[in-house]
Design a protein around this motif. Structure first.
Motif, mmCIF file in Angstrom:
data_model
loop_
_atom_site.group_PDB
_atom_site.id
_atom_site.type_symbol
_atom_site.label_atom_id
_atom_site.label_comp_id
_atom_site.label_asym_id
_atom_site.label_seq_id
_atom_site.Cartn_x
_atom_site.Cartn_y
_atom_site.Cartn_z
ATOM 1 N N ALA A 164 -63.561 31.239 -19.678
ATOM 2 C CA ALA A 164 -62.229 31.841 -19.808
ATOM 3 C C ALA A 164 -62.054 33.093 -18.978
ATOM 4 O O ALA A 164 -60.954 33.651 -18.927
ATOM 5 N N CYS A 165 -63.100 33.533 -18.314
ATOM 6 C CA CYS A 165 -62.999 34.665 -17.397
ATOM 7 C C CYS A 165 -62.351 34.269 -16.078
ATOM 8 O O CYS A 165 -61.784 35.097 -15.379
ATOM 9 N N ASN A 166 -62.428 32.952 -15.737
ATOM 10 C CA ASN A 166 -61.988 32.484 -14.422
ATOM 11 C C ASN A 166 -61.657 30.999 -14.529
ATOM 12 O O ASN A 166 -62.353 30.159 -13.982
ATOM 13 N N LEU A 167 -60.566 30.691 -15.216
ATOM 14 C CA LEU A 167 -60.237 29.304 -15.578
ATOM 15 C C LEU A 167 -58.797 28.969 -15.225
ATOM 16 O O LEU A 167 -57.861 29.643 -15.673
ATOM 17 N N SER A 168 -58.616 27.934 -14.427
ATOM 18 C CA SER A 168 -57.267 27.419 -14.176
ATOM 19 C C SER A 168 -57.149 26.040 -14.801
ATOM 20 O O SER A 168 -58.109 25.259 -14.808
ATOM 21 N N ILE A 169 -55.973 25.731 -15.316
ATOM 22 C CA ILE A 169 -55.775 24.471 -16.038
ATOM 23 C C ILE A 169 -54.302 24.103 -16.006
ATOM 24 O O ILE A 169 -53.430 24.980 -15.955
ATOM 25 N N ARG A 170 -54.030 22.813 -16.016
ATOM 26 C CA ARG A 170 -52.639 22.370 -16.122
ATOM 27 C C ARG A 170 -52.106 22.814 -17.490
ATOM 28 O O ARG A 170 -52.739 22.571 -18.526
#
Length: 274
Positions: A164-170
């Motif tokens: 969750a420090c570096n997370l991309s998600i649709r």
């Protein structure tokens, strides 16, 4: 940012009791090329230093950021609230104590030109500036081995672990997965819990979850005071922190049930029977 291409991505930035480091993080985000569609700051800090307050107020007035104050300091509630507000189809969840170059947004966003990719976990440097190219023995443990995937792994690969420090998600996947479980008051194991739910959903919908080392950042691990709702460093000798133990047991029981017995036994062995 006005003269730079904007992409269909919203940055989610929860922050708590950070002043100078928050200003540095925002300054770096404002130099991204391409730029995000928006930067949503969920601030849980009651009082900032005057110069920091002025810095934030200037960004708000110039519409550089979307700013929301959340009175109760709870990171997972802040993240969920910000994602719900996001206007873009892709959300990028970051910590407020990071160092990035101007290409982080672009590195994350270009992954989603592939319609088969549902989420991307970027490389994170913590305690080291070197990439790892070997997986630890723990990674091959049954059931829980995926949790030990090194965040600084140097090769692109499919993963379950989403940091969750570096997370991309649709955004649609995040919402359908249920988002962050707000029962995790401390930010510990909360992203592991989200990872499992997102992974199961992506398998069902035939999406991939990817570790992309080109989407890198440095996590500064800015120290926090004892008793804060962030993990303030893991001490393997401490056995009396009931909040940490409750968080840990909650995560394993809700996700693994009886199969968490091995992890519990190992934890007791390391912390108690030593």
């Amino acid at each position: 940012m006005e003269n730079i291409e904007k992409v269909n991505l919203s940055v989610i930035l929860p922050t708590y009791k950070r002043d100078k480091i928050l200003c540095n993080t925002l300054s770096q985000l404002l130099k991204q090329n391409p730029a995000p569609l928006e930067i949503i700051v969920i601030d849980q800090t009651k009082t900032h230093e005057p110069q920091v307050r002025q810095f934030l107020d200037d960004l708000i007035a110039k519409r550089k950021i979307t700013y929301v104050y959340q009175e109760e300091p709870r990171a997972n509630r802040a993240r969920n609230q910000a994602v719900a507000m996001a206007a873009a189809d892709i959300v990028l969840i970051l910590n407020d104590d990071i160092v990035i170059d101007e290409h982080l947004i672009g590195a994350h966003f270009r992954n989603f030109s592939d319609p088969a990719i549902g989420a991307v976990s970027g490389l994170v440097y913590e305690h080291t500036d070197q990439k790892a190219y070997e997986l630890p023995a723990k990674f091959f443990w049954m059931f829980t081995g995926w949790m030990y995937f090194p965040l600084n792994f140097g090769r692109r690969t499919e993963v379950i672990n989403l940091n969750a420090c570096n997370l991309s998600i649709r955004k649609s996947l995040f919402v359908e997965s249920g988002g962050f479980d707000e029962n995790f008051v401390k930010t510990s194991y909360d992203d592991s819990d989200l990872s499992l739910r997102v992974h199961k959903l992506c398998v069902k919908k035939e999406y991939k979850t990817i570790h992309d080392p080109q989407a890198w950042l440095i996590h500064l691990l800015e120290p926090t005071a004892a008793g804060e709702n962030r993990p303030s460093g893991y001490n393997e000798y401490v056995i009396a922190d009931r909040h940490t133990w409750k968080t840990w047991l909650y995560y394993f029981f809700i996700n693994y049930g009886i199969f968490s017995a091995v992890e519990i036994a190992l934890k007791l062995r390391r912390c108690v029977f030593r």
